[in-house]
Design an enzyme around this catalytic site. Structure first.
Site, PDB file in Angstrom:
ATOM      1  N   SER A 289       0.847  -1.193   0.000  1.00 52.54           N
ATOM      2  CA  SER A 289       0.000   0.000   0.000  1.00 52.54           C
ATOM      3  C   SER A 289       0.879   1.239   0.000  1.00 52.54           C
ATOM      4  CB  SER A 289      -0.961   0.004   1.197  1.00 52.54           C
ATOM      5  OG  SER A 289      -0.270  -0.169   2.418  1.00 52.54           O
TER       6      SER A 289
ATOM      7  N   HIS B 195       3.724  -0.732   3.953  1.00 54.85           N
ATOM      8  CA  HIS B 195       2.979   0.486   3.649  1.00 54.85           C
ATOM      9  C   HIS B 195       3.997   1.595   3.477  1.00 54.85           C
ATOM     10  CE1 HIS B 195      -0.463   3.277   3.844  1.00 54.85           C
ATOM     11  NE2 HIS B 195       0.291   4.055   4.605  1.00 54.85           N
TER      12      HIS B 195
ATOM     13  N   PHE C 178      10.609  15.489  10.283  1.00 53.02           N
ATOM     14  CA  PHE C 178       9.489  14.573  10.483  1.00 53.02           C
ATOM     15  C   PHE C 178       9.726  13.686  11.702  1.00 53.02           C
ATOM     16  CE2 PHE C 178       8.014  14.348   5.761  1.00 53.02           C
ATOM     17  CZ  PHE C 178       7.546  15.646   5.858  1.00 53.02           C
TER      18      PHE C 178
ATOM     19  N   GLU D 191       0.939   5.651   0.631  1.00 52.74           N
ATOM     20  CA  GLU D 191       0.282   6.793   1.257  1.00 52.74           C
ATOM     21  C   GLU D 191       0.679   8.084   0.557  1.00 52.74           C
ATOM     22  OE1 GLU D 191      -0.194   6.855   5.547  1.00 52.74           O
ATOM     23  OE2 GLU D 191       0.744   8.854   5.565  1.00 52.74           O
TER      24      GLU D 191
ATOM     25  N   ASP E 211      -3.488  15.300  13.901  1.00 55.20           N
ATOM     26  CA  ASP E 211      -2.674  16.374  14.491  1.00 55.20           C
ATOM     27  C   ASP E 211      -3.575  17.508  14.946  1.00 55.20           C
ATOM     28  OD1 ASP E 211      -0.337  15.010  13.901  1.00 55.20           O
ATOM     29  OD2 ASP E 211      -0.217  15.884  11.896  1.00 55.20           O
TER      30      ASP E 211
END
Length: 296
Positions: free
Chosen positions: A12, A264, A212, A14, A106
């Site tokens: 998958s 993912h 990040f 994102e 968030d």
């Protein structure tokens, strides 16, 4: 540890929703290049405080309509009311979307919260109003959520989301295989038995990765940081990217060999690094073969 099954690992990708026409062009090109790998689904993130709600919805519906790949919107607790959530989920069902990534989300930069305080509340809401019509993925943290009071408290919170109705989980990205092993052992101890898919971040931009990692609590090992800094000082981006590719490829191989159900990828709306990782792992050929068998 389980052995890798004979079945092709789940795959998958994102994305984040584009904010302007230029980003939309990049998103579509990336989306289409990765769709050729026949992934199980593509997910689209939801901005802080629900700030990208309409863009997330548009990106999800475009994936569902234009690629033939199932889309999975992120659904957040932040800056929503229950009527708005139901309206959004009804629209997704009408479009054939049946997978959600349910998160707290968030908090807005100015503070505040949404109608629900935690992802578990939103999972319960979806199950109460939609039964099993949605497959629900939730988040988990091999290296502990940055706001958790302790690793055990974080695990208990994860277990609560599973008991509320989560079907599967996607981890925050990490670079330590031992962290994954410990986390899986802890999940077994807590009787958490849903599929847990490692979330993987390609290493392409070190400054962005540091930023990040600081925000999400992911550990960036010193041995990785030191090597990347050296290539940055020498302005040797080719060596930096090759090193990052090798590190992440090796991590993914170990994860799949240890029984992870799939991978993912956090693509950051760029295809090249993710495509190279999939090619290194043989996932491109496996997925294309699986798609051909399904079509025959």
């Amino acid at each position: 540890m389980m052995n890798r099954s004979a079945q092709s690992p789940q795959l998958s990708f994102e994305f984040f929703p584009p904010r302007n026409d230029e980003q939309a062009d990049v998103f579509r090109r990336t989306r289409d290049r990765l769709a050729a790998l026949n992934p199980d689904y593509m997910s689209v993130t939801f901005g802080a405080g629900g700030s990208t709600r309409s863009r997330t919805r548009d990106a999800v519906l475009d994936i569902q309509r234009e690629t033939g790949v199932p889309a999975a919107p992120h659904i957040s607790c932040m800056s929503e009311d229950t009527d708005g959530i139901r309206e959004l989920l009804d629209a997704y069902l009408d479009a054939g979307v049946d997978r959600l990534v349910v998160l707290r989300g968030d908090r807005p930069s100015g503070g505040g919260s949404g109608v629900f305080d935690h992802a578990i509340d939103l999972v319960r809401f979806v199950r109460e109003h939609y039964g099993r019509r949605f497959h629900i993925e939730v988040a988990c943290y091999p290296e502990m959520h940055p706001e958790a009071s302790s690793p055990d408290a974080d695990l208990r919170h994860f277990r609560d989301k599973v008991e509320a109705g989560a079907d599967g989980a996607i981890t925050q990205y990490f670079f330590s295989f031992s962290a994954w092993e410990r986390f899986m052992d802890d999940c077994a101890r807590m009787n958490i038995d849903i599929p847990i898919t490692p979330g993987i971040m390609p290493i392409t931009n070190f400054a962005r990765l540091k930023r990040f990692s600081k925000m999400c609590g992911a550990d960036l090992p010193k041995w990785i940081s030191k090597r990347i800094r050296a290539w940055e000082r020498e302005d040797d981006l080719r060596s930096l990217r090759a090193f990052g590719e090798d590190v992440v490829t090796d991590l993914c191989r170990r994860l799949l060999d240890a029984g992870a159900p799939g991978i993912h990828f956090y693509t950051l709306n760029r295809a090249r690094a993710t495509l190279r990782l999939c090619r290194n792992l043989g996932l491109d050929e496996q997925r294309e073969s699986a798609g051909q068998r399904a079509a025959s």
